[in-house]
Write an enzyme that holds these catalytic residues in place. Sequence first.
Site, short mmCIF file in Angstrom:
data_model
loop_
_atom_site.label_atom_id
_atom_site.label_comp_id
_atom_site.label_asym_id
_atom_site.label_seq_id
_atom_site.Cartn_x
_atom_site.Cartn_y
_atom_site.Cartn_z
N CYS A 75 0.84 -1.19 0.00
CA CYS A 75 0.00 0.00 0.00
C CYS A 75 0.88 1.25 0.00
O CYS A 75 1.90 1.31 0.68
CB CYS A 75 -0.99 0.00 1.16
SG CYS A 75 -0.38 0.72 2.69
N GLU A 76 0.46 2.21 -0.79
CA GLU A 76 1.28 3.42 -0.94
C GLU A 76 1.15 4.35 0.27
O GLU A 76 1.89 5.30 0.39
CB GLU A 76 0.90 4.15 -2.22
CG GLU A 76 -0.49 4.73 -2.24
CD GLU A 76 -0.84 5.34 -3.61
OE1 GLU A 76 -0.31 4.86 -4.62
OE2 GLU A 76 -1.65 6.28 -3.63
N HIS A 77 0.21 4.06 1.15
CA HIS A 77 0.04 4.94 2.31
C HIS A 77 0.96 4.56 3.46
O HIS A 77 1.40 5.42 4.20
CB HIS A 77 -1.42 4.89 2.80
CG HIS A 77 -2.38 5.36 1.77
ND1 HIS A 77 -3.58 4.73 1.50
CD2 HIS A 77 -2.31 6.40 0.90
CE1 HIS A 77 -4.21 5.36 0.53
NE2 HIS A 77 -3.46 6.37 0.14
N HIS A 78 1.22 3.26 3.63
CA HIS A 78 2.01 2.80 4.78
C HIS A 78 3.22 1.98 4.39
O HIS A 78 3.99 1.57 5.25
CB HIS A 78 1.13 1.95 5.71
CG HIS A 78 -0.11 2.66 6.17
ND1 HIS A 78 -1.33 2.52 5.54
CD2 HIS A 78 -0.30 3.54 7.19
CE1 HIS A 78 -2.23 3.27 6.15
NE2 HIS A 78 -1.64 3.90 7.16
N GLN A 116 -5.47 -0.43 -3.79
CA GLN A 116 -6.10 -1.59 -4.45
C GLN A 116 -7.00 -1.17 -5.62
O GLN A 116 -7.04 -1.84 -6.65
CB GLN A 116 -6.88 -2.38 -3.40
CG GLN A 116 -7.47 -3.67 -3.97
CD GLN A 116 -8.20 -4.47 -2.91
OE1 GLN A 116 -7.84 -4.46 -1.74
NE2 GLN A 116 -9.25 -5.16 -3.30
N HIS A 144 -5.24 -6.26 3.91
CA HIS A 144 -4.24 -5.20 4.02
C HIS A 144 -3.56 -5.26 5.38
O HIS A 144 -4.21 -5.09 6.40
CB HIS A 144 -4.90 -3.84 3.80
CG HIS A 144 -5.38 -3.64 2.39
ND1 HIS A 144 -4.84 -2.69 1.56
CD2 HIS A 144 -6.31 -4.30 1.67
CE1 HIS A 144 -5.44 -2.76 0.37
NE2 HIS A 144 -6.33 -3.72 0.42
N CYS A 146 -1.70 -3.16 6.70
CA CYS A 146 -1.78 -1.88 7.42
C CYS A 146 -3.05 -1.80 8.25
O CYS A 146 -3.10 -1.12 9.26
CB CYS A 146 -1.67 -0.69 6.46
SG CYS A 146 -2.99 -0.57 5.25
ZN LIG Z 1 -2.06 1.21 4.07
#
Ligand SMILES: [Zn+2]
Length: 183
Positions: A75-78, A116, A144, A146
């Site tokens: 995931c590009e956020h975490h 996703q 996920h 995260c």
């Molecule tokens: Zn994430």
Amino acid sequence: MTDDIAHHYRQIIGQLGEDPDREGLRDTPQRAAKAMQFLNAGYHQSLEGIVNGAVFESQTDEMVLVKDIELYSMCEHHLLPFIGKCHVAYLPNGKVLGLSKFARIVDMYARRMQIQENLTRQIAEAVQQVTSARGVAVVVEARHLCMMMRGVEKQNSSMTSSVMLGDFRENQATRQEFLTLVS
Ligand SMILES: [Zn+2]
């Protein structure tokens, strides 16, 4: 490049409160750098290179479905993994794509920093582009890390995303046939 990334990992390990020089961690920055490069190898691949001419003429006009393609992305956020499977279907329009290429297309987009929803769309559009199909349908189901490891810790939740193009979007019966086959 690997050395640069390893250098930063060494700093991160120290800043997290560990001793990057203790025996078990001595080679970790280098290994982590290589792992991260592998998990992001999709940035250095192209759709054309991956398909490599494996598009063949065919008169079949029935739905082709490739189910349960393993999917590992991040995931590009975490920068934490999300893991699941992907189902891809298309309605050929005079051309079919070599079976092994579906997994390779999935990997190329999965080995990038992703959300996703975007990953699902990129896979669908790539298959559409390569095959000129009458329709393409992609469903991704993933868990996920995260979400599972931090914060809310909803360990059993998974996320499903889908993209329908062409006939799968416009024709209810076609879409329903696909959804029945993958459910
Ligand atoms: Zn994430």
